[in-house]
Design an enzyme around this catalytic site. Structure first.
Site, PDB file in Angstrom:
ATOM      1  CB  SER A  48      33.860  61.839  25.595  1.00 33.40           C
ATOM      2  OG  SER A  48      34.173  61.722  27.019  1.00 33.40           O
ATOM      3  CE1 TYR A  73      36.597  59.636  24.148  1.00 34.22           C
ATOM      4  CE2 TYR A  73      34.395  58.081  24.926  1.00 34.22           C
ATOM      5  CZ  TYR A  73      35.666  59.221  25.105  1.00 34.22           C
ATOM      6  OH  TYR A  73      35.983  59.210  26.557  1.00 34.22           O
ATOM      7  CG  HIS A  94      36.157  48.949  28.314  1.00 37.47           C
ATOM      8  ND1 HIS A  94      36.909  48.173  29.424  1.00 37.47           N
ATOM      9  CD2 HIS A  94      36.707  50.362  28.624  1.00 37.47           C
ATOM     10  CE1 HIS A  94      37.705  48.721  30.007  1.00 37.47           C
ATOM     11  NE2 HIS A  94      37.643  50.235  29.518  1.00 37.47           N
ATOM     12  CE  LYS A 112      42.293  46.322  34.273  1.00 34.44           C
ATOM     13  NZ  LYS A 112      42.224  47.336  35.143  1.00 34.44           N
ATOM     14  CG  ASP A 200      40.540  48.764  38.383  1.00 36.38           C
ATOM     15  OD1 ASP A 200      40.349  49.282  37.508  1.00 36.38           O
ATOM     16  OD2 ASP A 200      41.506  48.746  39.195  1.00 36.38           O
TER      17      ASP A 200
HETATM   18  N1  LIG Z   1      46.515  48.598  32.255  1.00 33.36           N
HETATM   19  C1  LIG Z   1      46.730  49.068  33.174  1.00 33.36           C
HETATM   20  O1  LIG Z   1      47.470  49.092  33.895  1.00 33.36           O
HETATM   21  C2  LIG Z   1      45.646  50.183  33.985  1.00 33.36           C
HETATM   22  C3  LIG Z   1      44.239  49.933  33.073  1.00 33.36           C
HETATM   23  N2  LIG Z   1      43.567  50.793  33.384  1.00 33.36           N
HETATM   24  C4  LIG Z   1      42.049  50.788  32.913  1.00 33.36           C
HETATM   25  O2  LIG Z   1      41.811  51.823  32.065  1.00 33.36           O
HETATM   26  C5  LIG Z   1      40.546  52.235  32.089  1.00 33.36           C
HETATM   27  C6  LIG Z   1      40.726  53.763  32.517  1.00 33.36           C
HETATM   28  O3  LIG Z   1      41.015  54.040  33.632  1.00 33.36           O
HETATM   29  P1  LIG Z   1      41.746  55.340  34.130  1.00 33.36           P
HETATM   30  O4  LIG Z   1      42.777  55.765  33.043  1.00 33.36           O
HETATM   31  O5  LIG Z   1      42.532  54.902  35.391  1.00 33.36           O
HETATM   32  O6  LIG Z   1      40.652  56.216  34.222  1.00 33.36           O
HETATM   33  P2  LIG Z   1      40.535  57.832  34.467  1.00 33.36           P
HETATM   34  O7  LIG Z   1      39.278  57.944  35.115  1.00 33.36           O
HETATM   35  O8  LIG Z   1      41.745  58.314  34.759  1.00 33.36           O
HETATM   36  O9  LIG Z   1      40.220  58.277  32.913  1.00 33.36           O
HETATM   37  C7  LIG Z   1      39.080  57.775  32.101  1.00 33.36           C
HETATM   38  C8  LIG Z   1      38.830  58.428  30.998  1.00 33.36           C
HETATM   39  O10 LIG Z   1      37.898  58.081  30.252  1.00 33.36           O
HETATM   40  C9  LIG Z   1      36.932  59.008  29.693  1.00 33.36           C
HETATM   41  N3  LIG Z   1      35.558  58.851  30.234  1.00 33.36           N
HETATM   42  C10 LIG Z   1      34.635  58.784  29.518  1.00 33.36           C
HETATM   43  N4  LIG Z   1      33.403  59.059  29.989  1.00 33.36           N
HETATM   44  C11 LIG Z   1      33.800  58.796  31.350  1.00 33.36           C
HETATM   45  C12 LIG Z   1      32.848  58.982  32.618  1.00 33.36           C
HETATM   46  N5  LIG Z   1      31.599  58.853  32.415  1.00 33.36           N
HETATM   47  N6  LIG Z   1      33.675  59.041  33.742  1.00 33.36           N
HETATM   48  C13 LIG Z   1      34.977  58.989  33.751  1.00 33.36           C
HETATM   49  N7  LIG Z   1      35.620  59.006  32.780  1.00 33.36           N
HETATM   50  C14 LIG Z   1      35.133  59.113  31.623  1.00 33.36           C
HETATM   51  C15 LIG Z   1      37.535  60.336  30.162  1.00 33.36           C
HETATM   52  O11 LIG Z   1      38.299  60.937  29.261  1.00 33.36           O
HETATM   53  P3  LIG Z   1      37.803  61.922  28.075  1.00 33.36           P
HETATM   54  O12 LIG Z   1      37.254  62.912  29.065  1.00 33.36           O
HETATM   55  O13 LIG Z   1      38.990  62.592  27.473  1.00 33.36           O
HETATM   56  O14 LIG Z   1      36.778  61.314  27.176  1.00 33.36           O
HETATM   57  C16 LIG Z   1      38.563  59.900  31.509  1.00 33.36           C
HETATM   58  O15 LIG Z   1      39.555  60.948  31.636  1.00 33.36           O
HETATM   59  C17 LIG Z   1      39.919  51.507  32.999  1.00 33.36           C
HETATM   60  O16 LIG Z   1      39.109  50.633  32.119  1.00 33.36           O
HETATM   61  C18 LIG Z   1      40.889  50.708  33.996  1.00 33.36           C
HETATM   62  O17 LIG Z   1      40.671  49.344  34.040  1.00 33.36           O
HETATM   63  C19 LIG Z   1      43.477  51.717  34.598  1.00 33.36           C
HETATM   64  C20 LIG Z   1      44.796  51.767  35.149  1.00 33.36           C
HETATM   65  C21 LIG Z   1      45.899  51.091  35.026  1.00 33.36           C
HETATM   66  O1  LIG Z   2      44.726  47.788  35.542  1.00 33.47           O
HETATM   67  C1  LIG Z   2      45.229  48.458  36.723  1.00 33.47           C
HETATM   68  O2  LIG Z   2      46.351  48.128  37.211  1.00 33.47           O
HETATM   69  C2  LIG Z   2      47.005  48.995  38.109  1.00 33.47           C
HETATM   70  C3  LIG Z   2      45.847  49.645  39.137  1.00 33.47           C
HETATM   71  O3  LIG Z   2      46.612  51.193  39.623  1.00 33.47           O
HETATM   72  C4  LIG Z   2      44.632  50.166  38.327  1.00 33.47           C
HETATM   73  O4  LIG Z   2      43.846  50.544  39.213  1.00 33.47           O
HETATM   74  C5  LIG Z   2      44.381  49.070  37.685  1.00 33.47           C
HETATM   75  O5  LIG Z   2      43.147  49.784  36.922  1.00 33.47           O
END
Ligand SMILES: NC(=O)C1=CN([C@@H]2O[C@H](COP(=O)(O)OP(=O)(O)OC[C@H]3O[C@@H](n4cnc5c(N)ncnc54)[C@H](OP(=O)(O)O)[C@@H]3O)[C@@H](O)[C@H]2O)C=CC1
Ligand SMILES: O=C1OC[C@@H](O)[C@H](O)[C@H]1O
Length: 831
Positions: A48, A73, A94, A112, A200
Site C-alpha cells: 500500500s 491492495y 485485518h 492473526k 499479538d
Molecule cells: N504468524 C506469525 O508468526 C506472525 C504474525 N504476525 C502478524 O502479521 C501481521 C503483520 O505483522 P508484521 O509483518 O510483523 O508487521 P510489519 O509492520 O512488519 O508489516 C506490516 C505491513 O503491513 C502494511 N501496512 C499497511 N498499513 C500499515 C500501517 N498503517 N502501518 C504499518 N504497516 C502497514 C505494510 O506493508 P505495505 O506498505 O507493503 O502495504 C507493512 O509492511 C500482524 O497481524 C501480526 O500479528 C507477525 C509476526 C509473526
Molecule cells: O505472531 C507472532 O509470533 C511471533 C512474534 O515474534 C510476533 O510478534 C507475533 O506477531
C-alpha cells in the site's frame, strides 16, 4: 505415475516482516516436507506504500521471475490470476483488508489476530459464507505436526481427561525508565494499530488453551468458556501484561493463558525455565517447550513414569536449496487442500472457533479497559478506508512512503471538524495529552501564566472603568482572533480525548463566558503576592485584572492550561491582549464587536499536524530514537544526579511561587558582555543553565572527599518556527508548539570536599558545554529529528493514566530545570 499436484496461486497483501517469512515458506519445495499432493505459486504481491516496495519485497524473498507487483491492495484483489490473498497487515487493518479481498471474490488467509472485535470477525465470516469463499485465520501453530500429535494424544486419553492447561507467550522487552523496548509507534504497542500483548502474543497462549480445552470437546458438547481477565496497561494505552482464565464448567476444566511484554517465557533462551505450555490430566501432563507460537519439542510426563520423561523433538524441515524453512508452509498447505477439496473453512481452526476466541479477547480487553480507536474497531466495511488505501487514490498513484500515508489517515481525526451546529472538535496529540495528564489533582489544569503590569497615564475620572472595559473587549477580541482559547479537552465516549470548541450563538453565551473567564480582582497585597498566595484554580483560559491597593499600576494575568499554549505562545498572547486593549481604550464605545460564527477557521491544529509529523517513524528514525533513549538512560543512571536537596524545600508550600528579579541595565550589559567573553555563540541561557548547575552543586552536602555529581535535564525547544505556514506565525499562538529535546544534557561537576573550595567552579567550561548541547538539539529543518521525534518524546514522559505525576519518589532529589523563552523583543511585535 503420481498425478500433478494441485497448485494454488497466491497474492500477498503487504510487504512487512511476516509477509516475507510466509512467502519464503511458500517458495520452498513441498517435497522437502514430504508434501506431494499440493503446490504453491506466488503470482502477485501488493504494497500500500508503493509499487517499489512490492518490487523490493520480491528481491528480498528471492522470488522467481514473472511475479506481478502492485502499489495498492485494490489492484491485487482485482487480479484474476490470484486464487487466495494472504493478508499480512497489522491487526488494525485485518477487517477492512480481508473484506476488500472477499468483496472482490478472493479466498482469504488472514494473519492473526483475526480482527480487533468479534463483530468484525462475524462480518467476515458472514461475507465469506455469502460469497462461498474460503476464509481462515492464519494461526500457523495449529498446523504444526507437533500440534496435530499433541491433540491426538489428548483425544486418545494418554493423560486422561484434561482438566487444566497453562500457557504463556511472553517477550522480555523491559527497558529503562518504565519503558518497553518498542517505540510507541510500533505495532506491538500502538493502539492505532491494535497493538498490545494480548492480540499479538496472548493469542498463542489462547491457541493452546483452545486447541486442547475447546477444540477437543466433542461437537455435541461444545461449551463456550466463562472468562476472567487481568490487564496491566502500558503508557500508550495498549495492554503490556495480560492474564486470562477460561473456565469450562461442564467439562470441569480451566485454562490460564498469560502474556507479557516485560518478561520472557524462556529466561535463558534454552528453555531451562521449563515448558511454556502444560497440559494436565489425572494420568500425567504433556509439556510443550516454547515459544508457544513455534514449538519444536514436547515431553510426556506420565504419573507412573518414575522420572522417565518421553522427549520428542519436532524440527522444522528445511529446503536446502533455498536454505529456508520456518513452519508457516503447513498452514499454506492446509489452505491449498481446502481449496482443492472445495472446503470453505479449515476443520483445524473452524471459523466459529476464531469468533469465540475473538469474543474472549474482546471481553478481556473490556475488563482491562483497553480501548482502540473507532477507525479500526468499526465493523462497517469501507473500501476507501485509509486502512485499505493507505490514503492513496488509485487515479494519481502517488509513490509516497507509509509514514505520510498513515499520518494523513490518523490526521483526519486530528483535523477540526464540525460535530454539531456551532461545535467543532478534533483529536488531541501527544503534546496536549502530556500536559493534560501532568495536571495536579488539586489544580484545574497544568497552568501556564503570562502577565504584564501597566500604569495608566491619565488620572481623569472614569479612566479606571474605561480600562476595565478596554480589557474586557480585548479579551473577547483575543478569543475571536485565537478561538482555540475557547476550547477545552474532554474524554471521547469510546476512549481517547478530543478538543472541543463551541462558538457563541447569542450575546448571552458570550456574557456567560466573560463572567467565568474575565475577573477583576481588588487586593490589599501586591499583585504578585495575590497571585502566589490567593489566585484561584482555573480550567479554561482566564484573564485576571488585578488592582493592588499599594501599587500604582495594574497587572493583567493571562492564565491558560499548558495543553493550549506554551511559554512563547503565552507571551505573544499577552502582547496581543495589550494591543487590543490599547485600541479598545482609544476607540471606547466605537470599538467593534466580533461576528461570531466565522472565527472557527482560525482554530489551531495540534503540533503533530502543524508540523506535519508522520504518524509512523521510519526505520532509521526508530533506530535513532532507540539510540537516543539508550544514551539518555546512561546519562540519568550512571552518576549521582544534581537536584534540590530535600532540606531546601522544607517548609515550602505546595503552591508554585513566582519570584521576580529585576536586573538594572548595567548588570544586564555586563552579563551580555561576559557571555561573549566565554566563547562565540554563548548566550544568556547557556550561562544561566551553567550557573544553575553550579548553584545546585553548592547546595549539595559536603563529604570528606570531593565527589562528582551530574546535572541532567532535557530542555524545551520552540518548534513554532518549524511549523508549516500559517502555524509558524503569531496567528497561531494559542497552541502548544514546543517540545522537550529528545536528547538529555548531562554535565558532570565536582562537589568540593568539606575542607576544599568554598564553591564549585568551572562556569565558562560548563557554559560552553551547554552551548554545544543546544547546538546539537536545534532543529535544522521540519524533517529534523527534534521535530519528528517530538510526539514520541512526549509520549515517553507522559504519566500513566491514574498516576500522580507529582509524587516524589526520591525524597532527596528534586530535579531543577531552566526554561528560557529567549529574547522577548522577538515576541513584542504588536507594540
Ligand atoms: N504468524 C506469525 O508468526 C506472525 C504474525 N504476525 C502478524 O502479521 C501481521 C503483520 O505483522 P508484521 O509483518 O510483523 O508487521 P510489519 O509492520 O512488519 O508489516 C506490516 C505491513 O503491513 C502494511 N501496512 C499497511 N498499513 C500499515 C500501517 N498503517 N502501518 C504499518 N504497516 C502497514 C505494510 O506493508 P505495505 O506498505 O507493503 O502495504 C507493512 O509492511 C500482524 O497481524 C501480526 O500479528 C507477525 C509476526 C509473526
Ligand atoms: O505472531 C507472532 O509470533 C511471533 C512474534 O515474534 C510476533 O510478534 C507475533 O506477531
Amino acid at each position: 505415475m503420481a498425478s500433478e499436484p494441485y497448485t494454488v496461486r497466491w497474492g500477498i497483501m503487504a510487504t512487512g516482516g511476516i509477509a516475507q517469512t510466509f512467502t519464503k515458506d511458500l517458495l520452498t519445495n513441498p517435497a522437502t516436507r514430504d508434501v506431494h499432493d499440493i503446490a504453491h505459486k506466488l503470482v502477485a504481491v501488493a504494497s500500500s506504500s508503493s509499487k517499489a516496495s512490492a518490487e523490493s519485497f520480491l528481491s528480498k524473498v528471492k522470488a522467481p521471475d514473472g511475479v506481478k507487483t502492485y502499489g495498492s491492495y485494490a489492484e491485487l484483489v482485482a487480479d484474476p490470476d490470484v486464487d487466495i490473498v494472504y493478508v499480512a497487515t497489522p491487526h488494525s487493518h485485518h477487517f477492512q483488508n480481508a473484506m476488500l479481498a472477499l468483496e472482490a471474490g478472493k479466498n482469504v488467509l488472514c494473519e492473526k489476530a483475526f480482527t480487533v472485535t468479534a463483530a468484525q470477525a462475524k462480518k467476515l465470516v458472514d461475507k465469506a459464507k455469502a460469497k462461498n469463499l474460503f476464509l481462515m485465520e492464519a494461526v500457523w501453530t495449529r498446523y504444526f505436526p507437533l500440534s496435530v500429535k499433541v491433540r491426538e494424544m489428548v483425544q486418545s486419553g494418554v493423560i486422561g481427561p484434561v482438566y487444566r492447561v497453562i500457557a504463556d507467550n511472553s517477550f522480555g522487552k523491559d527497558a529503562p525508565n518504565g519503558r518497553i523496548d518498542f517505540p510507541d509507534e510500533h505495532r506491538m504497542v500502538n493502539p492505532d494499530l491494535a497493538g498490545g500483548a494480548l492480540l499479538d502474543l496472548g493469542i498463542y497462549s489462547l491457541t493452546w488453551l483452545f486447541q486442547i480445552l475447546y477444540h477437543c470437546q466433542p461437537e455435541s458438547e461444545k461449551e463456550k468458556p466463562n472468562v476472567v481477565g487481568a490487564i496491566n496497561k502500558y503508557t500508550t494505552g495498549a495492554d503490556e501484561m495480560t492474564t486470562v482464565v477460561v473456565q469450562f464448567p461442564k467439562h470441569k476444566s480451566m485454562g490460564v493463558g498469560m502474556t507479557c511484554l516485560r518478561i520472557n517465557t524462556d529466561t535463558d533462551g534454552h528453555n531451562s525455565g521449563g515448558p511454556a505450555i502444560k497440559i494436565q490430566g489425572p494420568l500425567g501432563e504433556i509439556q510443550v517447550m516454547g515459544p508457544a507460537f513455534k514449538p519444536l519439542q514436547y515431553r510426556v510426563v506420565k504419573s507412573d513414569c518414575n522420572g522417565k520423561v518421553e522427549v520428542i523433538d519436532c524440527p522444522i524441515p528445511q529446503d536446502k536449496e533455498r536454505n529456508w524453512g520456518h513452519g508457516m508452509f503447513w498452514e499454506a498447505d492446509e489452505c491449498a487442500r481446502c481449496l482443492r477439496d472445495g472446503k470453505k473453512e479449515s476443520a483445524t481452526l473452524p471459523l466459529s472457533e476464531s469468533i469465540v476466541i475473538m469474543e474472549v479477547m474482546e471481553e478481556v480487553l473490556k475488563q482491562g479497559d483497553v480501548k482502540y480507536p473507532d477507525l479500526i474497531t468499526t465493523d462497517v466495511y469501507d473500501p476507501k478506508s485509509p486502512l485499505n488505501t493507505g490514503n492513496q487514490t488509485l487515479e494519481s498513484e502517488p509513490d509516497i512512503a507509509r509514514p505520510m500515508a498513515l499520518s494523513e489517515a490518523s490526521s483526519s481525526r486530528c483535523q477540526w471538524h464540525q460535530s454539531t451546529h456551532g461545535v467543532w472538535e478534533r483529536d488531541i496529540d501527544e503534546c496536549e495529552e502530556f500536559y493534560r495528564r501532568s495536571a495536579r489533582g488539586d489544580d484545574g489544569c497544568y497552568p501556564l501564566t503570562g502577565f504584564a503590569t501597566f500604569v495608566a497615564v491619565s488620572t481623569a475620572d472614569g479612566t479606571d472603568r474605561r480600562i476595565e472595559a478596554a480589557f474586557r473587549n480585548a479579551w473577547v477580541r483575543l478569543r475571536y482572533e485565537h478561538p482555540t482559547l475557547g476550547s477545552h479537552i474532554e474524554d471521547k465516549a469510546l476512549g481517547g480525548s478530543k478538543r472541543v470548541y463551541s462558538s457563541f450563538e447569542d450575546a448571552s453565551q458570550e456574557e456567560e463566558w466573560l463572567q467565568s473567564t474575565f475577573k477583576i480582582v481588588h487586593t490589599d497585597s501586591g499583585a504578585l503576592e495575590w497571585f502566589n498566595n490567593s489566585s484561584p484554580t482555573f480550567k479554561t483560559p482566564t484573564l485576571f485584572l488585578v488592582k493592588a491597593k499599594a501599587e500604582l499600576g495594574q497587572t493583567a494575568f493571562l492564565r491558560c492550561p499548558h495543553d493550549l499554549t506554551d511559554g512563547v505562545g503565552i507571551l505573544h498572547l499577552v502582547d496581543h491582549l495589550f494591543h487590543h486593549a490599547a485600541v479598545a481604550y482609544e476607540q471606547g464605545a466605537k470599538y467593534a464587536a466580533p461576528r461570531w460564527g466565522e472565527e472557527q477557521i482560525r482554530l489551531s491544529p495540534c503540533l503533530r499536524l502543524a508540523a506535519r509529523i508522520p504518524n509512523i517513524l521510519s526505520e532509521a528514525q526508530t533506530k535513532r530514537l532507540h539510540q537516543i533513549q539508550k544514551e539518555n538512560a546512561t546519562i540519568y543512571t550512571q552518576q549521582r544526579l544534581l537536584g534540590l536537596p530535600s532540606s531546601a524545600s522544607a517548609g515550602s508550600t505546595s503552591r508554585i511561587q513566582y519570584l521576580p528579579h529585576y536586573l538594572p541595565k548595567d548588570v544586564t550589559d555586563l552579563i551580555l558582555r561576559g557571555c561573549k567573553v566565554i566563547g562565540p555563540g554563548v548566550s544568556v541561557t547557556h550561562v544561566f543553565t551553567a550557573a544553575l548547575a553550579l548553584a545546585l552543586a553548592d547546595m549539595q552536602l559536603r563529604e570528606d572527599d570531593a565527589y562528582t555529581v551530574r546535572y541532567a535535564n532535557q530542555s524545551m525547544i520552540n518548534l513554532r518556527p518549524y511549523c508549516e505556514p500559517p502555524y509558524n506565525t503569531s496567528s497561531h499562538v494559542a497552541a502548544a508548539y514546543h517540545t522537550v529535546s529528545a536528547q538529555a544534557l548531562g554535565i558532570d561537576l565536582i562537589v568540593p570536599s568539606k575542607s576544599g573550595k568554598t564553591k564549585a567552579d568551572g562556569l565558562p567550561q560548563i557554559a560552553t558545554s551547554v552551548r554545544d548541547f543546544f547546538k546539537t538539539i536545534r532543529p535544522a529543518c521540519l524533517e529534523d529529528d527534534q521535530v519528528t521525534l517530538s510526539p514520541s518524546v512526549f509520549k515517553s514522559i507522559t504519566p500513566a493514566p491514574g498516576a500522580n505525576p507529582h509524587a516524589v519518589s526520591d525524597g532527596n532529589f528534586c530535579p531543577v530545570a531552566l526554561s528560557s523563552v529567549g529574547n522577548i523583543d522577538n515576541v513584542r511585535q504588536r507594540g
